[in-house]
Structures are given as structure tokens and as C-alpha cells.
Motif scaffolding. Structure first.
Motif, PDB file in Angstrom:
ATOM      1  N   LEU A  20     -22.773  12.523 -15.693  1.00  0.00           N
ATOM      2  CA  LEU A  20     -21.630  11.822 -16.258  1.00  0.00           C
ATOM      3  C   LEU A  20     -21.001  10.908 -15.203  1.00  0.00           C
ATOM      4  O   LEU A  20     -21.160  11.128 -14.005  1.00  0.00           O
ATOM      5  CB  LEU A  20     -20.592  12.822 -16.763  1.00  0.00           C
ATOM      6  CG  LEU A  20     -21.015  13.680 -17.955  1.00  0.00           C
ATOM      7  CD1 LEU A  20     -20.029  14.820 -18.168  1.00  0.00           C
ATOM      8  CD2 LEU A  20     -21.129  12.833 -19.216  1.00  0.00           C
ATOM      9  N   GLY A  21     -20.276   9.901 -15.665  1.00  0.00           N
ATOM     10  CA  GLY A  21     -19.527   9.035 -14.774  1.00  0.00           C
ATOM     11  C   GLY A  21     -18.051   9.307 -14.935  1.00  0.00           C
ATOM     12  O   GLY A  21     -17.579   9.652 -16.024  1.00  0.00           O
ATOM     13  N   ILE A  22     -17.308   9.149 -13.851  1.00  0.00           N
ATOM     14  CA  ILE A  22     -15.861   9.394 -13.919  1.00  0.00           C
ATOM     15  C   ILE A  22     -15.117   8.281 -13.187  1.00  0.00           C
ATOM     16  O   ILE A  22     -15.664   7.604 -12.317  1.00  0.00           O
ATOM     17  CB  ILE A  22     -15.472  10.768 -13.326  1.00  0.00           C
ATOM     18  CG1 ILE A  22     -15.737  10.814 -11.794  1.00  0.00           C
ATOM     19  CG2 ILE A  22     -16.220  11.893 -14.011  1.00  0.00           C
ATOM     20  CD1 ILE A  22     -14.549  10.508 -10.944  1.00  0.00           C
ATOM     21  N   CYS A  23     -13.853   8.123 -13.549  1.00  0.00           N
ATOM     22  CA  CYS A  23     -12.963   7.245 -12.801  1.00  0.00           C
ATOM     23  C   CYS A  23     -11.614   7.938 -12.672  1.00  0.00           C
ATOM     24  O   CYS A  23     -11.047   8.407 -13.661  1.00  0.00           O
ATOM     25  CB  CYS A  23     -12.796   5.892 -13.492  1.00  0.00           C
ATOM     26  SG  CYS A  23     -11.878   4.694 -12.485  1.00  0.00           S
ATOM     27  N   TYR A  24     -11.140   8.024 -11.464  1.00  0.00           N
ATOM     28  CA  TYR A  24      -9.835   8.641 -11.180  1.00  0.00           C
ATOM     29  C   TYR A  24      -8.742   7.598 -11.345  1.00  0.00           C
ATOM     30  O   TYR A  24      -8.832   6.500 -10.785  1.00  0.00           O
ATOM     31  CB  TYR A  24      -9.836   9.196  -9.750  1.00  0.00           C
ATOM     32  CG  TYR A  24      -8.491   9.667  -9.263  1.00  0.00           C
ATOM     33  CD1 TYR A  24      -8.040  10.946  -9.548  1.00  0.00           C
ATOM     34  CD2 TYR A  24      -7.668   8.824  -8.512  1.00  0.00           C
ATOM     35  CE1 TYR A  24      -6.800  11.384  -9.099  1.00  0.00           C
ATOM     36  CE2 TYR A  24      -6.426   9.252  -8.061  1.00  0.00           C
ATOM     37  CZ  TYR A  24      -6.006  10.538  -8.359  1.00  0.00           C
ATOM     38  OH  TYR A  24      -4.784  10.959  -7.918  1.00  0.00           O
ATOM     39  N   LEU A  25      -7.717   7.928 -12.120  1.00  0.00           N
ATOM     40  CA  LEU A  25      -6.610   7.001 -12.364  1.00  0.00           C
ATOM     41  C   LEU A  25      -5.365   7.458 -11.603  1.00  0.00           C
ATOM     42  O   LEU A  25      -4.705   8.428 -11.988  1.00  0.00           O
ATOM     43  CB  LEU A  25      -6.304   6.912 -13.866  1.00  0.00           C
ATOM     44  CG  LEU A  25      -7.466   6.519 -14.780  1.00  0.00           C
ATOM     45  CD1 LEU A  25      -6.977   6.374 -16.217  1.00  0.00           C
ATOM     46  CD2 LEU A  25      -8.120   5.225 -14.309  1.00  0.00           C
ATOM     47  N   GLY A  26      -5.047   6.752 -10.542  1.00  0.00           N
ATOM     48  CA  GLY A  26      -3.859   7.087  -9.770  1.00  0.00           C
ATOM     49  C   GLY A  26      -2.567   6.724 -10.477  1.00  0.00           C
ATOM     50  O   GLY A  26      -1.474   7.094 -10.031  1.00  0.00           O
ATOM     51  N   VAL A  34       0.774  -7.283  -2.324  1.00  0.00           N
ATOM     52  CA  VAL A  34       0.270  -7.505  -3.682  1.00  0.00           C
ATOM     53  C   VAL A  34       0.009  -6.194  -4.416  1.00  0.00           C
ATOM     54  O   VAL A  34       0.569  -5.944  -5.482  1.00  0.00           O
ATOM     55  CB  VAL A  34      -1.026  -8.361  -3.653  1.00  0.00           C
ATOM     56  CG1 VAL A  34      -1.541  -8.596  -5.077  1.00  0.00           C
ATOM     57  CG2 VAL A  34      -0.784  -9.688  -2.942  1.00  0.00           C
ATOM     58  N   ARG A  35      -0.827  -5.354  -3.859  1.00  0.00           N
ATOM     59  CA  ARG A  35      -1.292  -4.178  -4.597  1.00  0.00           C
ATOM     60  C   ARG A  35      -0.287  -3.025  -4.596  1.00  0.00           C
ATOM     61  O   ARG A  35      -0.051  -2.409  -5.631  1.00  0.00           O
ATOM     62  CB  ARG A  35      -2.622  -3.694  -4.020  1.00  0.00           C
ATOM     63  CG  ARG A  35      -3.760  -4.703  -4.149  1.00  0.00           C
ATOM     64  CD  ARG A  35      -5.083  -4.086  -3.797  1.00  0.00           C
ATOM     65  NE  ARG A  35      -5.496  -3.089  -4.781  1.00  0.00           N
ATOM     66  CZ  ARG A  35      -6.500  -2.237  -4.597  1.00  0.00           C
ATOM     67  NH1 ARG A  35      -7.170  -2.248  -3.458  1.00  0.00           N
ATOM     68  NH2 ARG A  35      -6.820  -1.379  -5.532  1.00  0.00           N
ATOM     69  N   TYR A  36       0.285  -2.717  -3.437  1.00  0.00           N
ATOM     70  CA  TYR A  36       1.175  -1.558  -3.323  1.00  0.00           C
ATOM     71  C   TYR A  36       2.449  -1.974  -2.596  1.00  0.00           C
ATOM     72  O   TYR A  36       2.702  -1.598  -1.451  1.00  0.00           O
ATOM     73  CB  TYR A  36       0.470  -0.406  -2.590  1.00  0.00           C
ATOM     74  CG  TYR A  36      -0.830  -0.005  -3.252  1.00  0.00           C
ATOM     75  CD1 TYR A  36      -0.833   0.766  -4.416  1.00  0.00           C
ATOM     76  CD2 TYR A  36      -2.054  -0.424  -2.737  1.00  0.00           C
ATOM     77  CE1 TYR A  36      -2.016   1.119  -5.040  1.00  0.00           C
ATOM     78  CE2 TYR A  36      -3.248  -0.076  -3.363  1.00  0.00           C
ATOM     79  CZ  TYR A  36      -3.220   0.693  -4.505  1.00  0.00           C
ATOM     80  OH  TYR A  36      -4.403   1.039  -5.127  1.00  0.00           O
ATOM     81  N   LYS A  37       3.267  -2.725  -3.295  1.00  0.00           N
ATOM     82  CA  LYS A  37       4.462  -3.313  -2.698  1.00  0.00           C
ATOM     83  C   LYS A  37       5.573  -2.280  -2.533  1.00  0.00           C
ATOM     84  O   LYS A  37       5.700  -1.353  -3.330  1.00  0.00           O
ATOM     85  CB  LYS A  37       4.952  -4.476  -3.561  1.00  0.00           C
ATOM     86  CG  LYS A  37       3.975  -5.645  -3.645  1.00  0.00           C
ATOM     87  CD  LYS A  37       4.542  -6.792  -4.473  1.00  0.00           C
ATOM     88  CE  LYS A  37       4.584  -6.436  -5.953  1.00  0.00           C
ATOM     89  NZ  LYS A  37       4.968  -7.613  -6.784  1.00  0.00           N
ATOM     90  N   MET A  87       8.848   3.194  -8.659  1.00  0.00           N
ATOM     91  CA  MET A  87       8.083   4.293  -9.239  1.00  0.00           C
ATOM     92  C   MET A  87       8.480   5.640  -8.640  1.00  0.00           C
ATOM     93  O   MET A  87       8.386   6.672  -9.311  1.00  0.00           O
ATOM     94  CB  MET A  87       6.589   4.025  -9.075  1.00  0.00           C
ATOM     95  CG  MET A  87       6.111   2.874  -9.960  1.00  0.00           C
ATOM     96  SD  MET A  87       4.354   2.508  -9.881  1.00  0.00           S
ATOM     97  CE  MET A  87       4.200   1.790  -8.249  1.00  0.00           C
ATOM     98  N   SER A  88       8.952   5.646  -7.402  1.00  0.00           N
ATOM     99  CA  SER A  88       9.467   6.886  -6.818  1.00  0.00           C
ATOM    100  C   SER A  88      10.686   7.372  -7.597  1.00  0.00           C
ATOM    101  O   SER A  88      10.869   8.577  -7.803  1.00  0.00           O
ATOM    102  CB  SER A  88       9.847   6.661  -5.349  1.00  0.00           C
ATOM    103  OG  SER A  88       8.703   6.440  -4.562  1.00  0.00           O
ATOM    104  N   GLY A  89      11.508   6.431  -8.040  1.00  0.00           N
ATOM    105  CA  GLY A  89      12.664   6.800  -8.858  1.00  0.00           C
ATOM    106  C   GLY A  89      12.254   7.436 -10.167  1.00  0.00           C
ATOM    107  O   GLY A  89      12.850   8.426 -10.609  1.00  0.00           O
ATOM    108  N   ILE A  90      11.221   6.861 -10.804  1.00  0.00           N
ATOM    109  CA  ILE A  90      10.712   7.437 -12.056  1.00  0.00           C
ATOM    110  C   ILE A  90      10.152   8.832 -11.806  1.00  0.00           C
ATOM    111  O   ILE A  90      10.394   9.764 -12.582  1.00  0.00           O
ATOM    112  CB  ILE A  90       9.631   6.522 -12.659  1.00  0.00           C
ATOM    113  CG1 ILE A  90      10.243   5.191 -13.102  1.00  0.00           C
ATOM    114  CG2 ILE A  90       8.933   7.206 -13.833  1.00  0.00           C
ATOM    115  CD1 ILE A  90       9.221   4.172 -13.569  1.00  0.00           C
TER     116      ILE A  90
END
Length: 246
Positions: free
Chosen positions: A124-130, A221-224, A231-234
Motif C-alpha cells: 500500500l501507499g501512504i501519505c502523512y498529513l501534517g 513562504v511555507r512555514y511563516k 495555528m498555535s492559537g487554534i
């Protein structure tokens, strides 16, 4: 295991269904992972329904593999089940706190990695979603997670319909520390990141984003910083809502 040495994230899947018996067997094997106090502080929500996957997609920034994969698995830190067992046995649980969340999250992530390794070994193939920890509030609502249950990882699963190139990894010497942590000199950093910075795809990455260095692509760009703080607040608010913060 060759499947570990050759692993890669799969984002395109055949529409062949994964037999329930295979998925259940893989999860059952994954549940042999190490666990805090043998409490098994995790639960897994299995999503096969098309409409449910469509509901989950926005929480994962509408990445196409969420709706394209036959199965989406949401691994949750879960102190709900154990706390209910305690109360049913005349024991008062005290797991509404950050350390308990961390213990349960660690349990859940150990199981997640076990499952990914087993799934890939079975073709099987997998993708991890952060993105799971970016929008936990949405996932909590969609999956109807009760108090003391918190999503920590999402895995898309299916039979691969692609074979992408393996992405680079830092040299092992740059990750290991003998006996104590040895901080990095400027020369160490240059050596450890030299290969990554030399790759043509990363040069294209810099050009496409109109930056000077690869590091700037990550920070600007990617992780501003602003996104991380938002997102830390959420995350903090959702931990409180789910009972892990007072």
C-alpha cells in the motif's frame, strides 16, 4: 526492510478498495506499538465514505489525496476511553492536563508509524498529513470527537498509482550526537545541508518563490511565523475545548 529504505509519500491512488480484513489486520498489528503504561491511549477513525472525505478535505487545505485515497485514517490521542473505564471501576482519573495529552499523542504517533510501515510492506501507499494539528478544531467537529480526544495525525492510504522519486534526507552524521548534544557550528550546518541545497529541484523551488536561499522558502513562504502563531492559537483553544487545558 526494503520498504523502509525505498519508501516515498504517495499522493495518487488507484481506486481499488482496500479489503476491510487487510486494513483491520494491519491496524491490529500496529496496535502492538509501545504504549504508556500499557494504556493504549489512542483511537483511529476510519473514513471511507466519499462525503465524509469531502468534509475533511478543507481541514487539510484541500489536498487532493484526501478525496482521492480509498481510505483516510485519523489517529487520535484518546484519554476518553481510559477515563471512562477508571470511573466505571471506582477510580477517579486525573488526565485533563497537558502531560496527559502528550502521553496520549506519543502513543498515537507510535501507532501511526507502525501502521505506515506495515501498510507499505504490504504494497500500500501512504501519505502523512501534517495539517491535522493545523486545523484540529475542524476535525474534532467533523469526526464528532468527545472530550479528551484530540486528532494528531492523518494518513491517506491506497494502492499506489504513481512512483515518485525519493526525496532527500540529511546525512546521518548530521543527526546523531554521541553521549551528549553537540551544538552545530557554521561549518557543520554548511556540510549537513550542502547536498539538499545542491539539488536542482530545490534550486527551482528558490526561483519559483523568488527567494535568495532555500531556508527563506521555509521561513517566508511555507512555514511563516505569523501562520505558526495563528495555528498555535487554534491548537491551544482546541486542547482547552477537548479538556486537556484548564
Amino acid at each position: 526492510m526494503d520498504s523502509i529504505k525505498n519508501r516515498r509519500s504517495i499522493r495518487k491512488y488507484k481506486q481499488d478498495e482496500i479489503p476491510a480484513s487487510l486494513l483491520n489486520d494491519l491496524l491490529e498489528e500496529a496496535f502492538r506499538a509501545s504504549t504508556m503504561g500499557n494504556m493504549q491511549l489512542y483511537s483511529v477513525v476510519v473514513t471511507r465514505d466519499k462525503q465524509m472525505k469531502e468534509k475533511l478535505a478543507p481541514a487539510h487545505f484541500n489536498q487532493p489525496m484526501v478525496t482521492g485515497a480509498p481510505v483516510v485514517l485519523t489517529f487520535c490521542a484518546d484519554f476518553n476511553r481510559f477515563s471512562k473505564w477508571c470511573r466505571a471501576r471506582k477510580a477517579e482519573p486525573g488526565y485533563d492536563n497537558p502531560i496527559s495529552f502528550l502521553n496520549a499523542a506519543t502513543d498515537a504517533l507510535l501507532v501511526t508509524q507502525n501502521f505506515c510501515t506495515l501498510a507499505e510492506e504490504h504494497g500500500l501507499g501512504i501519505c502523512y498529513l501534517g495539517t491535522t494539528i493545523y486545523n484540529p478544531d475542524q476535525i474534532v467537529e467533523i469526526l464528532q470527537l468527545p472530550e479528551l480526544v484530540m486528532p494528531v495525525a492523518t494518513i491517506t492510504v491506497g494502492y499506489p498509482d504513481e512512483c515518485p522519486s525519493q526525496v532527500d534526507r540529511l546525512p546521518v552524521q548530521g543527526l546523531l550526537h554521541d553521549e551528549v548534544y553537540h551544538d552545530y557550528s557554521v561549518e557543520d550546518i554548511d556540510r549537513i545541508y550542502a547536498y539538499k541545497e545542491s539539488l536542482p529541484e530545490n534550486h527551482r523551488f528558490i526561483e519559483e518563490n523568488q527567494k535568495e536561499t532555500l531556508a527563506q522558502v521555509f521561513t517566508d513562504v511555507r512555514y511563516k511565523k505569523a501562520d505558526n502563531e495563528y495555528m498555535s492559537g487554534i491548537l491551544k483553544a482546541t486542547l482547552k475545548k477537548q479538556g486537556f487545558e484548564k
